[in-house]
Design a protein around this motif. Structure first.
Motif, PDB file in Angstrom:
ATOM      1  N   GLN A  91     -22.538  16.071  41.051  1.00  0.00           N
ATOM      2  CA  GLN A  91     -22.059  15.707  39.724  1.00  0.00           C
ATOM      3  C   GLN A  91     -23.211  15.188  38.871  1.00  0.00           C
ATOM      4  N   LEU A  92     -24.060  14.370  39.502  1.00  0.00           N
ATOM      5  CA  LEU A  92     -25.182  13.807  38.762  1.00  0.00           C
ATOM      6  C   LEU A  92     -26.320  14.814  38.583  1.00  0.00           C
ATOM      7  N   GLY A  93     -26.451  15.706  39.568  1.00  0.00           N
ATOM      8  CA  GLY A  93     -27.619  16.568  39.602  1.00  0.00           C
ATOM      9  C   GLY A  93     -27.813  17.422  38.371  1.00  0.00           C
ATOM     10  N   SER A  94     -26.758  18.132  37.957  1.00  0.00           N
ATOM     11  CA  SER A  94     -26.908  19.018  36.805  1.00  0.00           C
ATOM     12  C   SER A  94     -27.189  18.223  35.532  1.00  0.00           C
ATOM     13  N   GLN A  95     -26.579  17.032  35.438  1.00  0.00           N
ATOM     14  CA  GLN A  95     -26.801  16.196  34.260  1.00  0.00           C
ATOM     15  C   GLN A  95     -28.201  15.604  34.271  1.00  0.00           C
ATOM     16  N   PHE A  96     -28.646  15.160  35.453  1.00  0.00           N
ATOM     17  CA  PHE A  96     -30.000  14.623  35.572  1.00  0.00           C
ATOM     18  C   PHE A  96     -31.054  15.703  35.306  1.00  0.00           C
ATOM     19  N   ALA A  97     -30.761  16.930  35.751  1.00  0.00           N
ATOM     20  CA  ALA A  97     -31.737  18.013  35.592  1.00  0.00           C
ATOM     21  C   ALA A  97     -32.088  18.231  34.124  1.00  0.00           C
ATOM     22  N   SER A  98     -31.065  18.165  33.275  1.00  0.00           N
ATOM     23  CA  SER A  98     -31.333  18.369  31.848  1.00  0.00           C
ATOM     24  C   SER A  98     -31.909  17.121  31.194  1.00  0.00           C
ATOM     25  N   LEU A  99     -31.541  15.966  31.738  1.00  0.00           N
ATOM     26  CA  LEU A  99     -32.024  14.714  31.148  1.00  0.00           C
ATOM     27  C   LEU A  99     -33.474  14.430  31.538  1.00  0.00           C
ATOM     28  N   PHE A 100     -33.778  14.607  32.834  1.00  0.00           N
ATOM     29  CA  PHE A 100     -35.114  14.284  33.335  1.00  0.00           C
ATOM     30  C   PHE A 100     -35.991  15.545  33.378  1.00  0.00           C
ATOM     31  N   GLU A 153     -30.738  -1.982  30.943  1.00  0.00           N
ATOM     32  CA  GLU A 153     -31.661  -3.045  30.549  1.00  0.00           C
ATOM     33  C   GLU A 153     -32.883  -3.069  31.451  1.00  0.00           C
ATOM     34  N   GLN A 154     -32.660  -2.908  32.745  1.00  0.00           N
ATOM     35  CA  GLN A 154     -33.783  -2.896  33.685  1.00  0.00           C
ATOM     36  C   GLN A 154     -34.674  -1.678  33.463  1.00  0.00           C
ATOM     37  N   VAL A 155     -34.050  -0.522  33.226  1.00  0.00           N
ATOM     38  CA  VAL A 155     -34.817   0.698  32.996  1.00  0.00           C
ATOM     39  C   VAL A 155     -35.660   0.567  31.734  1.00  0.00           C
ATOM     40  N   ARG A 156     -35.064   0.063  30.666  1.00  0.00           N
ATOM     41  CA  ARG A 156     -35.811  -0.131  29.417  1.00  0.00           C
ATOM     42  C   ARG A 156     -37.008  -1.068  29.641  1.00  0.00           C
ATOM     43  N   ALA A 157     -36.783  -2.121  30.398  1.00  0.00           N
ATOM     44  CA  ALA A 157     -37.869  -3.071  30.666  1.00  0.00           C
ATOM     45  C   ALA A 157     -38.978  -2.406  31.468  1.00  0.00           C
ATOM     46  N   ARG A 158     -38.614  -1.564  32.430  1.00  0.00           N
ATOM     47  CA  ARG A 158     -39.619  -0.860  33.223  1.00  0.00           C
ATOM     48  C   ARG A 158     -40.422   0.106  32.359  1.00  0.00           C
ATOM     49  N   VAL A 159     -39.709   0.821  31.510  1.00  0.00           N
ATOM     50  CA  VAL A 159     -40.376   1.783  30.629  1.00  0.00           C
ATOM     51  C   VAL A 159     -41.400   1.075  29.749  1.00  0.00           C
ATOM     52  N   LYS A 160     -41.011  -0.058  29.214  1.00  0.00           N
ATOM     53  CA  LYS A 160     -41.909  -0.804  28.336  1.00  0.00           C
ATOM     54  C   LYS A 160     -43.067  -1.413  29.116  1.00  0.00           C
ATOM     55  N   ARG A 161     -42.738  -2.026  30.270  1.00  0.00           N
ATOM     56  CA  ARG A 161     -43.762  -2.713  31.058  1.00  0.00           C
ATOM     57  C   ARG A 161     -44.798  -1.745  31.616  1.00  0.00           C
ATOM     58  N   GLN A 162     -44.341  -0.565  32.039  1.00  0.00           N
ATOM     59  CA  GLN A 162     -45.232   0.410  32.663  1.00  0.00           C
ATOM     60  C   GLN A 162     -45.714   1.478  31.679  1.00  0.00           C
ATOM     61  N   SER A 163     -45.339   1.341  30.421  1.00  0.00           N
ATOM     62  CA  SER A 163     -45.748   2.294  29.371  1.00  0.00           C
ATOM     63  C   SER A 163     -45.396   3.735  29.756  1.00  0.00           C
ATOM     64  N   LEU A 164     -44.166   3.915  30.201  1.00  0.00           N
ATOM     65  CA  LEU A 164     -43.703   5.260  30.577  1.00  0.00           C
ATOM     66  C   LEU A 164     -43.387   6.040  29.311  1.00  0.00           C
ATOM     67  N   SER A 165     -43.636   7.341  29.365  1.00  0.00           N
ATOM     68  CA  SER A 165     -43.490   8.131  28.140  1.00  0.00           C
ATOM     69  C   SER A 165     -42.554   9.324  28.263  1.00  0.00           C
ATOM     70  N   ASP A 166     -42.389   9.889  29.468  1.00  0.00           N
ATOM     71  CA  ASP A 166     -41.528  11.075  29.574  1.00  0.00           C
ATOM     72  C   ASP A 166     -40.411  10.839  30.587  1.00  0.00           C
ATOM     73  N   THR A 167     -39.425  11.715  30.544  1.00  0.00           N
ATOM     74  CA  THR A 167     -38.202  11.506  31.335  1.00  0.00           C
ATOM     75  C   THR A 167     -38.397  11.771  32.820  1.00  0.00           C
ATOM     76  N   HIS A 168     -39.471  12.460  33.220  1.00  0.00           N
ATOM     77  CA  HIS A 168     -39.780  12.543  34.650  1.00  0.00           C
ATOM     78  C   HIS A 168     -40.003  11.138  35.196  1.00  0.00           C
ATOM     79  N   GLN A 169     -40.709  10.333  34.467  1.00  0.00           N
ATOM     80  CA  GLN A 169     -40.971   8.950  34.866  1.00  0.00           C
ATOM     81  C   GLN A 169     -39.723   8.091  34.752  1.00  0.00           C
ATOM     82  N   LEU A 170     -38.863   8.435  33.818  1.00  0.00           N
ATOM     83  CA  LEU A 170     -37.617   7.691  33.641  1.00  0.00           C
ATOM     84  C   LEU A 170     -36.726   7.819  34.874  1.00  0.00           C
ATOM     85  N   ARG A 171     -36.746   8.978  35.496  1.00  0.00           N
ATOM     86  CA  ARG A 171     -35.959   9.189  36.713  1.00  0.00           C
ATOM     87  C   ARG A 171     -36.370   8.197  37.793  1.00  0.00           C
ATOM     88  N   GLU A 172     -37.657   8.029  37.992  1.00  0.00           N
ATOM     89  CA  GLU A 172     -38.141   7.098  39.010  1.00  0.00           C
ATOM     90  C   GLU A 172     -37.815   5.662  38.625  1.00  0.00           C
TER      91      GLU A 172
END
Length: 349
Positions: free
Chosen positions: A66-75, A107-126
């Protein structure tokens, strides 16, 4: 699939039981000196040959699909923006992660993205994977049997899988070299007693039951028998009930008090068995049974039949009671201690 509680043939019928010293005589004790070996069908043998990681991955396939197809397009490597966060929120909600847990994860994901300066959705998945792992690690607390006898009282609604869970737990404890006694406290459902008795006959596990419908008397006799015989583990079944049935919830509190009267400090563990297919209703059950009994551990069963595995995150957020075991199939080995990292890895595989 392997039927754990297949009934005995006439040739397998146990000898007439006799009461051992220290028993009250109120309950029936079912055991046989000659356990019958269980030979699972080919499908169960194939599943048993897989590693636990492979079985867990297979069991979580519906949630992952269920998550896979949605994650594939998102990440897919695109830029992280507000539209991505909104889509991620929708995905988590549809996976039964729940509103509160979804907001916390975001909230945690947003904080990680900001703290680690993540820029693309491949990194968002992790980042999501790590945030989910941190949330679920609060639930990873293995069950330790620190008393003798160690009394485990199981509760839950009808159909959650209490009886099957008891059978699987009995086999696991036996494999650890511990002696087991089962108290058939679901006196309202004859099938439950029969299933537990059949289990006892095949595995030389003592089963105490009675026909009168007095669950408290069964528990009292079982705990006394366990103390007299030096039993290591008592698995106490209870009748299924809905959290809204206040009179039945009071009855199960009475059962708990009787166990404590027979052995001060018991039950040492109150396990609530939850059917993963119920989704957010599982959270409601956790709150109601915990308020009534002081639940010390959870068993999440039937994850293999559900696309709602995300409810574990909802439980972690709403009422972080340790998940002692998860069940991902009908095979005897498909009930294992909950490991957050294994669960998250299987979910994102």
């Amino acid at each position: 699939m392997f039927n754990l509680f297949k009934k005995s043939t006439p040739a397998e019928a146990p000898k007439q039981p006799t009461a051992a010293p220290g028993d009250s005589g109120h309950a029936q004790i079912h055991q046989t000196p000659d356990p019958v070996a269980i030979t699972p069908p080919a499908e169960a043998e194939h599943i048993a040959s897989l590693s636990w990681a492979a079985r867990l991955k297979q069991g979580l396939s519906r949630t992952r699909d269920q998550l896979g197809s949605q994650f594939a397009s998102l990440f897919n490597g695109g830029k992280i923006d507000e539209a991505v966060y909104e889509e991620l929120e929708t995905i988590l909600l549809t996976a039964d992660v729940g509103v509160a847990a979804t907001q916390s994860l975001l909230e945690q994901v947003r904080a990680r993205v900001k703290r680690q300066s993540l820029s693309d959705t491949h990194q968002l998945r992790e980042a999501l994977k790590q945030s989910l792992l941190e949330l679920l690690l609060t639930l990873e607390q293995p069950l330790h049997t620190t008393h003798k006898p160690f009394v485990i009282m199981l509760a839950g609604v009808n159909g959650a899988g209490k009886t099957t869970t008891i059978g699987k737990l009995a086999r696991q404890f036996q494999a650890e070299g511990k002696s087991v006694l089962i108290a058939a406290g679901d006196t309202f459902r004859a099938a439950a007693r029969e299933q537990l008795q059949a289990w006892g006959e095949r595995n030389q596990v003592q089963v105490i039951s009675q026909q009168s419908g007095d669950a408290a008397a069964v528990m009292f006799d079982a705990v006394n028998a366990a103390q007299a015989r030096g039993i290591d583990i008592v698995l106490a079944d209870t009748a299924g009930r809905l959290p809204t049935q206040l009179n039945l919830m009071e009855e199960i509190r009475k059962v708990q008090r009787v166990i404590n009267k027979a052995l001060p400090g018991a039950p040492h563990e109150v396990l609530l068995v939850l059917d993963a297919n119920t989704g957010q209703n599982a959270v409601t059950q956790v709150k109601a049974f915990d308020d009534a009994l002081g639940v010390t551990g959870l068993v999440l069963s039937k994850l293999d039949g559900s696309a709602k595995g995300g409810v574990i995150a909802a439980i972690a957020q709403a009422r972080p009671i340790p998940i002692r075991y998860i069940g991902v199939g009908e095979n005897i080995d498909d009930l294992r201690p909950f490991k957050a990292a294994e669960f998250v890895d299987a979910l994102f595989a």
